[in-house]
Design a protein around this motif. Structure first.
Motif, PDB file in Angstrom:
ATOM      1  N   LEU A   1      -9.629  -9.643  28.799  1.00 37.44           N
ATOM      2  CA  LEU A   1      -9.110 -10.045  30.105  1.00 37.44           C
ATOM      3  C   LEU A   1      -9.382 -11.518  30.364  1.00 37.44           C
ATOM      4  CD1 LEU A   1     -10.257  -6.898  32.104  1.00 37.44           C
ATOM      5  CD2 LEU A   1      -8.029  -7.342  31.074  1.00 37.44           C
ATOM      6  N   ILE A   2     -10.553 -11.982  29.989  1.00 35.36           N
ATOM      7  CA  ILE A   2     -10.889 -13.398  30.176  1.00 35.36           C
ATOM      8  C   ILE A   2      -9.969 -14.262  29.317  1.00 35.36           C
ATOM      9  CG2 ILE A   2     -12.700 -15.139  29.830  1.00 35.36           C
ATOM     10  CD1 ILE A   2     -14.731 -12.853  30.493  1.00 35.36           C
TER      11      ILE A   2
ATOM     12  N   TRP B   1      -6.535 -14.910  30.635  1.00 35.82           N
ATOM     13  CA  TRP B   1      -6.471 -15.993  31.632  1.00 35.82           C
ATOM     14  C   TRP B   1      -6.523 -17.362  30.977  1.00 35.82           C
ATOM     15  CZ3 TRP B   1     -10.836 -13.235  34.679  1.00 35.82           C
ATOM     16  CH2 TRP B   1     -10.301 -12.172  35.400  1.00 35.82           C
TER      17      TRP B   1
END
Length: 151
Positions: free
Chosen positions: A92-93, A96
């Motif tokens: 998820l990081i 981004w």
């Protein structure tokens, strides 16, 4: 006692960067089909959510910093961890746009009476916490000193 008419099983299948979500879904479907081949049951598989796999390039500054910090503390290059690859919050990081180094605490050596979780989620060693904090601080310090390319 009685046999229920339905059973729902949830599987959290982590996807390696070397596979796609569709590959893993086909693999799970095939395994279940093999297991139930001789059974007279209706069954289905539904993918509820999926997170595509990701990886940080080996030449990324954050990985260079983490490896250098490890070497500073341990005096040796970190070894590759086999069972530490797959979907995690790091995916998820990275989604981004933030390159990510996955670093985990060493597994504790629990007393014999403590059930052993293969991923070390049931116990923590205070010395390991100190080692981990030192590694993270050293990684951040080294990362902060790496010259950045101008875009």
């Amino acid at each position: 006692a009685f046999v229920g008419e339905a059973c729902e099983i949830r599987v959290d299948a982590r996807v390696s960067p070397r596979r796609t979500v569709a590959d893993v879904a086909r693999l799970v479907h095939g395994i279940v089909a093999d297991i139930l081949a001789d059974e007279d049951v209706d069954w289905s598989i539904e993918s509820v959510a999926s997170v595509p796999p990701s990886t940080t390039p080996d030449d990324s500054p954050i990985l260079k910093a983490a490896r250098a910090a490890w070497f500073d503390i341990e005096g040796a290059t970190p070894t590759d961890t086999i069972a530490n690859r797959g979907a995690s919050d790091a995916n998820l990081i990275r989604a981004w746009g933030i390159p990510t180094a996955r670093i985990g605490m060493p597994l504790p050596v629990p007393p014999d009476e403590v059930p052993v979780d293969p991923f070390g989620l049931n116990a923590v060693n205070v010395d390991a916490c100190e080692w981990f904090a030192t590694l993270l601080a050293r990684t951040a310090t080294i990362f902060g000193q790496i010259p950045r390319r101008e875009s």
